[in-house]
Design a protein around this motif. Structure first.
Motif, PDB file in Angstrom:
ATOM      1  N   VAL A  34       1.056 -22.579  17.846  1.00 36.76           N
ATOM      2  CA  VAL A  34      -0.123 -21.772  18.174  1.00 36.76           C
ATOM      3  C   VAL A  34      -0.890 -22.403  19.327  1.00 36.76           C
ATOM      4  CG1 VAL A  34      -2.393 -21.100  17.310  1.00 36.76           C
ATOM      5  CG2 VAL A  34      -0.355 -20.695  15.919  1.00 36.76           C
ATOM      6  N   ARG A  35      -1.021 -23.706  19.296  1.00 37.70           N
ATOM      7  CA  ARG A  35      -1.755 -24.391  20.365  1.00 37.70           C
ATOM      8  C   ARG A  35      -1.029 -24.273  21.696  1.00 37.70           C
ATOM      9  NH1 ARG A  35      -4.914 -30.015  19.423  1.00 37.70           N
ATOM     10  NH2 ARG A  35      -6.278 -29.854  21.237  1.00 37.70           N
ATOM     11  N   VAL A  36       0.321 -24.341  21.667  1.00 39.05           N
ATOM     12  CA  VAL A  36       1.093 -24.178  22.901  1.00 39.05           C
ATOM     13  C   VAL A  36       0.813 -22.819  23.520  1.00 39.05           C
ATOM     14  CG1 VAL A  36       3.431 -23.899  23.804  1.00 39.05           C
ATOM     15  CG2 VAL A  36       2.915 -25.812  22.292  1.00 39.05           C
ATOM     16  N   LEU A  37       0.950 -21.757  22.711  1.00 34.23           N
ATOM     17  CA  LEU A  37       0.767 -20.413  23.259  1.00 34.23           C
ATOM     18  C   LEU A  37      -0.691 -20.189  23.666  1.00 34.23           C
ATOM     19  CD1 LEU A  37       1.858 -17.677  23.965  1.00 34.23           C
ATOM     20  CD2 LEU A  37       1.634 -16.993  21.566  1.00 34.23           C
ATOM     21  N   ALA A  38      -1.645 -20.684  22.874  1.00 35.32           N
ATOM     22  CA  ALA A  38      -3.059 -20.494  23.205  1.00 35.32           C
ATOM     23  C   ALA A  38      -3.404 -21.183  24.523  1.00 35.32           C
ATOM     24  CB  ALA A  38      -3.928 -21.024  22.077  1.00 35.32           C
ATOM     25  N   ASN A  39      -2.913 -22.395  24.740  1.00 41.08           N
ATOM     26  CA  ASN A  39      -3.197 -23.092  26.001  1.00 41.08           C
ATOM     27  C   ASN A  39      -2.594 -22.358  27.190  1.00 41.08           C
ATOM     28  OD1 ASN A  39      -4.566 -25.010  24.572  1.00 41.08           O
ATOM     29  ND2 ASN A  39      -3.147 -26.686  24.982  1.00 41.08           N
ATOM     30  N   LEU A  40      -1.370 -21.842  27.018  1.00 43.83           N
ATOM     31  CA  LEU A  40      -0.761 -21.077  28.108  1.00 43.83           C
ATOM     32  C   LEU A  40      -1.548 -19.799  28.387  1.00 43.83           C
ATOM     33  CD1 LEU A  40       3.048 -21.457  27.262  1.00 43.83           C
ATOM     34  CD2 LEU A  40       1.791 -22.567  29.109  1.00 43.83           C
ATOM     35  N   LEU A  41      -1.992 -19.123  27.323  1.00 43.66           N
ATOM     36  CA  LEU A  41      -2.773 -17.903  27.518  1.00 43.66           C
ATOM     37  C   LEU A  41      -4.122 -18.205  28.159  1.00 43.66           C
ATOM     38  CD1 LEU A  41      -2.038 -15.841  24.286  1.00 43.66           C
ATOM     39  CD2 LEU A  41      -1.578 -15.162  26.647  1.00 43.66           C
ATOM     40  N   ASP A  42      -4.783 -19.287  27.717  1.00 43.40           N
ATOM     41  CA  ASP A  42      -6.066 -19.655  28.333  1.00 43.40           C
ATOM     42  C   ASP A  42      -5.889 -19.882  29.828  1.00 43.40           C
ATOM     43  OD1 ASP A  42      -7.357 -19.504  25.923  1.00 43.40           O
ATOM     44  OD2 ASP A  42      -7.245 -21.659  25.503  1.00 43.40           O
ATOM     45  N   ASN A  43      -4.842 -20.594  30.190  1.00 43.48           N
ATOM     46  CA  ASN A  43      -4.595 -20.869  31.602  1.00 43.48           C
ATOM     47  C   ASN A  43      -4.288 -19.584  32.358  1.00 43.48           C
ATOM     48  OD1 ASN A  43      -4.015 -23.120  33.676  1.00 43.48           O
ATOM     49  ND2 ASN A  43      -2.176 -21.855  33.787  1.00 43.48           N
ATOM     50  N   ALA A  44      -3.493 -18.684  31.744  1.00 43.79           N
ATOM     51  CA  ALA A  44      -3.121 -17.441  32.420  1.00 43.79           C
ATOM     52  C   ALA A  44      -4.326 -16.519  32.566  1.00 43.79           C
ATOM     53  CB  ALA A  44      -2.006 -16.752  31.642  1.00 43.79           C
ATOM     54  N   VAL A  45      -5.113 -16.370  31.493  1.00 45.64           N
ATOM     55  CA  VAL A  45      -6.284 -15.492  31.557  1.00 45.64           C
ATOM     56  C   VAL A  45      -7.292 -16.008  32.571  1.00 45.64           C
ATOM     57  CG1 VAL A  45      -8.275 -14.661  30.229  1.00 45.64           C
ATOM     58  CG2 VAL A  45      -5.977 -14.608  29.227  1.00 45.64           C
ATOM     59  N   ARG A  46      -7.423 -17.328  32.678  1.00 44.64           N
ATOM     60  CA  ARG A  46      -8.392 -17.914  33.599  1.00 44.64           C
ATOM     61  C   ARG A  46      -8.049 -17.589  35.056  1.00 44.64           C
ATOM     62  NH1 ARG A  46      -7.612 -23.052  32.400  1.00 44.64           N
ATOM     63  NH2 ARG A  46      -8.931 -22.875  30.551  1.00 44.64           N
ATOM     64  N   HIS A  47      -6.753 -17.465  35.374  1.00 44.10           N
ATOM     65  CA  HIS A  47      -6.368 -17.275  36.770  1.00 44.10           C
ATOM     66  C   HIS A  47      -5.864 -15.873  37.076  1.00 44.10           C
ATOM     67  CE1 HIS A  47      -6.088 -21.700  36.206  1.00 44.10           C
ATOM     68  NE2 HIS A  47      -6.576 -21.726  37.437  1.00 44.10           N
ATOM     69  N   ALA A  48      -5.646 -15.036  36.066  1.00 45.24           N
ATOM     70  CA  ALA A  48      -5.099 -13.698  36.322  1.00 45.24           C
ATOM     71  C   ALA A  48      -6.137 -12.806  37.012  1.00 45.24           C
ATOM     72  CB  ALA A  48      -4.654 -13.059  35.016  1.00 45.24           C
ATOM     73  N   HIS A  49      -5.623 -11.902  37.866  1.00 43.46           N
ATOM     74  CA  HIS A  49      -6.496 -10.926  38.500  1.00 43.46           C
ATOM     75  C   HIS A  49      -6.773  -9.754  37.563  1.00 43.46           C
ATOM     76  CE1 HIS A  49      -6.629 -12.917  42.339  1.00 43.46           C
ATOM     77  NE2 HIS A  49      -5.301 -12.909  42.455  1.00 43.46           N
ATOM     78  N   SER A  50      -5.725  -9.244  36.912  1.00 47.75           N
ATOM     79  CA  SER A  50      -5.929  -8.057  36.084  1.00 47.75           C
ATOM     80  C   SER A  50      -5.088  -8.028  34.819  1.00 47.75           C
ATOM     81  CB  SER A  50      -5.623  -6.792  36.907  1.00 47.75           C
ATOM     82  OG  SER A  50      -4.269  -6.816  37.359  1.00 47.75           O
ATOM     83  N   GLU A  51      -3.966  -8.789  34.756  1.00 45.52           N
ATOM     84  CA  GLU A  51      -3.068  -8.627  33.613  1.00 45.52           C
ATOM     85  C   GLU A  51      -2.336  -9.926  33.295  1.00 45.52           C
ATOM     86  OE1 GLU A  51      -0.018  -5.237  32.044  1.00 45.52           O
ATOM     87  OE2 GLU A  51       0.315  -5.967  34.073  1.00 45.52           O
ATOM     88  N   VAL A  52      -2.175 -10.152  31.989  1.00 50.22           N
ATOM     89  CA  VAL A  52      -1.350 -11.248  31.472  1.00 50.22           C
ATOM     90  C   VAL A  52      -0.367 -10.646  30.484  1.00 50.22           C
ATOM     91  CG1 VAL A  52      -1.303 -13.378  30.130  1.00 50.22           C
ATOM     92  CG2 VAL A  52      -3.147 -12.976  31.762  1.00 50.22           C
ATOM     93  N   LEU A  53       0.900 -10.872  30.684  1.00 53.01           N
ATOM     94  CA  LEU A  53       1.936 -10.320  29.818  1.00 53.01           C
ATOM     95  C   LEU A  53       2.545 -11.446  28.983  1.00 53.01           C
ATOM     96  CD1 LEU A  53       4.496  -7.629  30.559  1.00 53.01           C
ATOM     97  CD2 LEU A  53       5.353  -9.809  29.715  1.00 53.01           C
ATOM     98  N   VAL A  54       2.714 -11.168  27.664  1.00 57.44           N
ATOM     99  CA  VAL A  54       3.291 -12.151  26.735  1.00 57.44           C
ATOM    100  C   VAL A  54       4.450 -11.494  26.002  1.00 57.44           C
ATOM    101  CG1 VAL A  54       2.853 -13.737  24.836  1.00 57.44           C
ATOM    102  CG2 VAL A  54       0.999 -13.127  26.400  1.00 57.44           C
ATOM    103  N   THR A  55       5.585 -12.171  25.951  1.00 55.57           N
ATOM    104  CA  THR A  55       6.741 -11.641  25.241  1.00 55.57           C
ATOM    105  C   THR A  55       7.666 -12.788  24.863  1.00 55.57           C
ATOM    106  OG1 THR A  55       8.508  -9.986  25.317  1.00 55.57           O
ATOM    107  CG2 THR A  55       8.130 -11.275  27.321  1.00 55.57           C
ATOM    108  N   ALA A  56       8.740 -12.454  24.166  1.00 58.51           N
ATOM    109  CA  ALA A  56       9.765 -13.437  23.776  1.00 58.51           C
ATOM    110  C   ALA A  56      11.111 -12.746  23.835  1.00 58.51           C
ATOM    111  CB  ALA A  56       9.497 -13.992  22.379  1.00 58.51           C
ATOM    112  N   ARG A  57      12.150 -13.531  24.035  1.00 59.96           N
ATOM    113  CA  ARG A  57      13.492 -12.963  24.125  1.00 59.96           C
ATOM    114  C   ARG A  57      14.511 -14.044  23.795  1.00 59.96           C
ATOM    115  NH1 ARG A  57      14.207 -12.413  30.737  1.00 59.96           N
ATOM    116  NH2 ARG A  57      14.284 -14.675  31.163  1.00 59.96           N
ATOM    117  N   THR A  58      15.760 -13.601  23.604  1.00 60.13           N
ATOM    118  CA  THR A  58      16.863 -14.519  23.331  1.00 60.13           C
ATOM    119  C   THR A  58      17.470 -14.978  24.651  1.00 60.13           C
ATOM    120  OG1 THR A  58      17.356 -13.451  21.228  1.00 60.13           O
ATOM    121  CG2 THR A  58      19.095 -14.805  22.202  1.00 60.13           C
ATOM    122  N   GLY A  59      17.565 -16.293  24.822  1.00 57.02           N
ATOM    123  CA  GLY A  59      18.169 -16.841  26.025  1.00 57.02           C
ATOM    124  C   GLY A  59      19.633 -17.171  25.802  1.00 57.02           C
TER     125      GLY A  59
END
Length: 485
Positions: A354-379
């Motif tokens: 949870v902390r990993v994703l929250a820190n990434l989202l905080d960083n993305a929201v802080r610098h995004a102009h209008s949109e932040v997209l979050v998803t997951a997939r199989t590599g």
């Protein structure tokens, strides 16, 4: 030394004592072997003489006196009644060399010999006597051959004295050689010790002297220098960490103090509700900073690959549930969630993820102009990927590894309240590494179509890709979803 011998002295004493014991055993063995060989040789000569006399007696050609080799040999031929029938020069012609019981004893033991005193025969020292039987049982005779052992005893005594005289000289010489050899072997160790004293006595980084050659001392010096390099690097990191932490802690504390001083001066005119709000915001920021510092301090104490105290209980986590629980805290827009097409299970600590994703989202929201997209997939190769993409200005390729360092800010001009302390991505890197995962940053613009973004990005954008090993066992479908912090 104060009660304990120096290592050089101990090694010399142990080596010399061991060698002295070996030399003593060798000297004793040499003397015993020499005595045994000389005695066997003397007995063999006596038996050869006895056999020659027997052959002469068999053909009736015994000379009188019988010839012998040397003054230390006596020969008698004695019949069954104890009478001497023939003798060599110097041998008694009336009294046999051996008494009747002695002759009977040797006759019963053909290969034996008897040691008697030389005074009985008028010879020097002890005398070795052998007996050879000749004739038929009715007319049996005994050939007695006596061989003086005086020369042999004197030779053995000479060898023994020579060994005793040479032994201390040899031990002393060996002690000198060992003392110098051990000193030469330990000289690089002494240089290492002196170098260590110089290094520990100062604040500057240094290296121990490395001796020539590829022996154990050389490898020890190389290993110690590598350790000193690691310690110096850790000390530099620690000093930088302490300096940065003190600088970061000073800002909220200064804000707190300033707010209180201004409110105190204004007295009743102060807007205490606003002051309380500002103080609460600064205290929350200070609490988050302290928590981040404690987490990174625990990470520094752990060994690489050791989850230790940095992580809590490890269990199955579904990435779709993780995304849903964390993004529920963020406004939509700008955050947009694209659910994964199927459940994606990994093994990890739910709170840490949870902390990993929250820190990434905080960083993305802080610098995004209008949109932040979050998803997951199989590599590929049984890896699952957690993706966070924003349409902000992005990060230059040269700085994408540096942002994971502690207290790193690429925009030094932005306000600290808006920009954070520069620990978020450093914590993300530590937690991802503890989950055996990887994190990479890239430009998001080339990957817009792949993620389903149907309009151009306002900026170059940033793509954060976190890869985790796929879980071996799927979780219980009835289990509770992931809870946030």
């Amino acid at each position: 030394m104060r009660g304990r011998l120096r290592l050089r002295t101990r090694l010399t004493v142990i080596s010399v004592l061991g060698l002295a014991a070996g030399l003593a055993a060798g000297g004793i063995g040499l003397t015993a072997a020499l005595a045994f060989a000389l005695e066997r040789s003397a007995e063999a000569d006596a038996r050869t003489t006895g056999d020659a006399i027997v052959q002469l007696a068999a053909v009736g050609a015994l000379p009188d006196p019988m010839p012998v080799a040397g003054d230390d040999v006596r020969v008698q031929v004695v019949d069954g009644q104890g009478r001497v029938s023939a003798a060599s020069i110097g041998a008694d012609r009336l009294v046999p060399m051996l008494y009747a019981d002695e002759r009977a004893h040797l006759a019963a033991d053909p290969g034996g010999a008897l040691i008697i005193s030389g005074d009985r025969l008028g010879m020097r020292g002890p005398v070795r006597v052998i007996l050879v039987t000749t004739g038929d049982p009715a007319d049996q005779r005994f050939v007695l051959v006596a061989r003086s052992m005086a020369d042999i005893s004197r030779s053995i005594a000479l060898v023994r004295v020579s060994v005793l005289l040479a032994f201390p000289l040899l031990v002393a010489g060996v002690a000198v050689v060992v003392w110098r050899a051990v000193g030469a072997a330990l000289r690089p160790v002494e240089r290492l010790r002196a170098g260590a004293v110089e290094i520990t006595g100062g604040d500057q980084a240094g290296h121990l002297p490395v001796p020539d050659g590829g022996d154990e001392i050389h490898r020890l010096a190389v290993t110690l220098n590598d350790m000193l390099d690691r310690q110096e690097a850790a000390r530099v990191r620690q000093r930088a960490f302490v300096a940065d932490a003190a600088h970061e802690l000073r800002s909220p504390l200064t804000n707190l103090r300033t707010e209180l001083e201004v409110a105190q001066r204004l007295g009743e005119r102060a807007d205490w509700a606003a002051v309380a709000g500002n103080l609460l915001a600064d205290s929350q920021r200070l609490a988050r900073l302290v928590d981040d510092l404690l987490l990174l301090a625990r990470a520094d104490q752990e060994q690489t690959g050791d989850r230790g105290a940095l992580l809590g209980a490890i269990g199955p986590v579904e990435l779709g549930e993780l995304i849903a629980s964390v993004t529920a805290r963020y406004p939509r827009p700008p955050v947009r969630v694209v659910p994964p097409a199927e459940p994606l299970w990994i093994e990890g600590d739910p709170d840490a993820l949870v902390r990993v994703l929250a820190n990434l989202l905080d960083n993305a929201v802080r610098h995004a102009h209008s949109e932040v997209l979050v998803t997951a997939r199989t590599g590929a190769d049984r890896w699952h990927e957690l993706l966070v993409v924003d349409d902000g200005p992005g990060i230059p390729a040269a700085d994408r590894m540096r942002v994971f360092d502690r207290f790193t800010r690429l925009d030094d001009a932005r306000a600290r309240d808006a920009g954070g302390a520069g620990l978020g991505l450093a914590i993300v890197a530590q937690l991802v590494r503890r989950h055996s995962g990887t994190i990479e940053l890239a430009d998001a613009e080339p990957l817009v179509a792949e993620l389903g973004i149907d309009r151009p990005l306002a900026g170059r954008g940033l793509w954060a890709q976190v890869r985790f090993p796929a879980g071996e066992v799927e979780a219980d479908p009835d289990a509770d979803p992931v809870d946030g912090e």
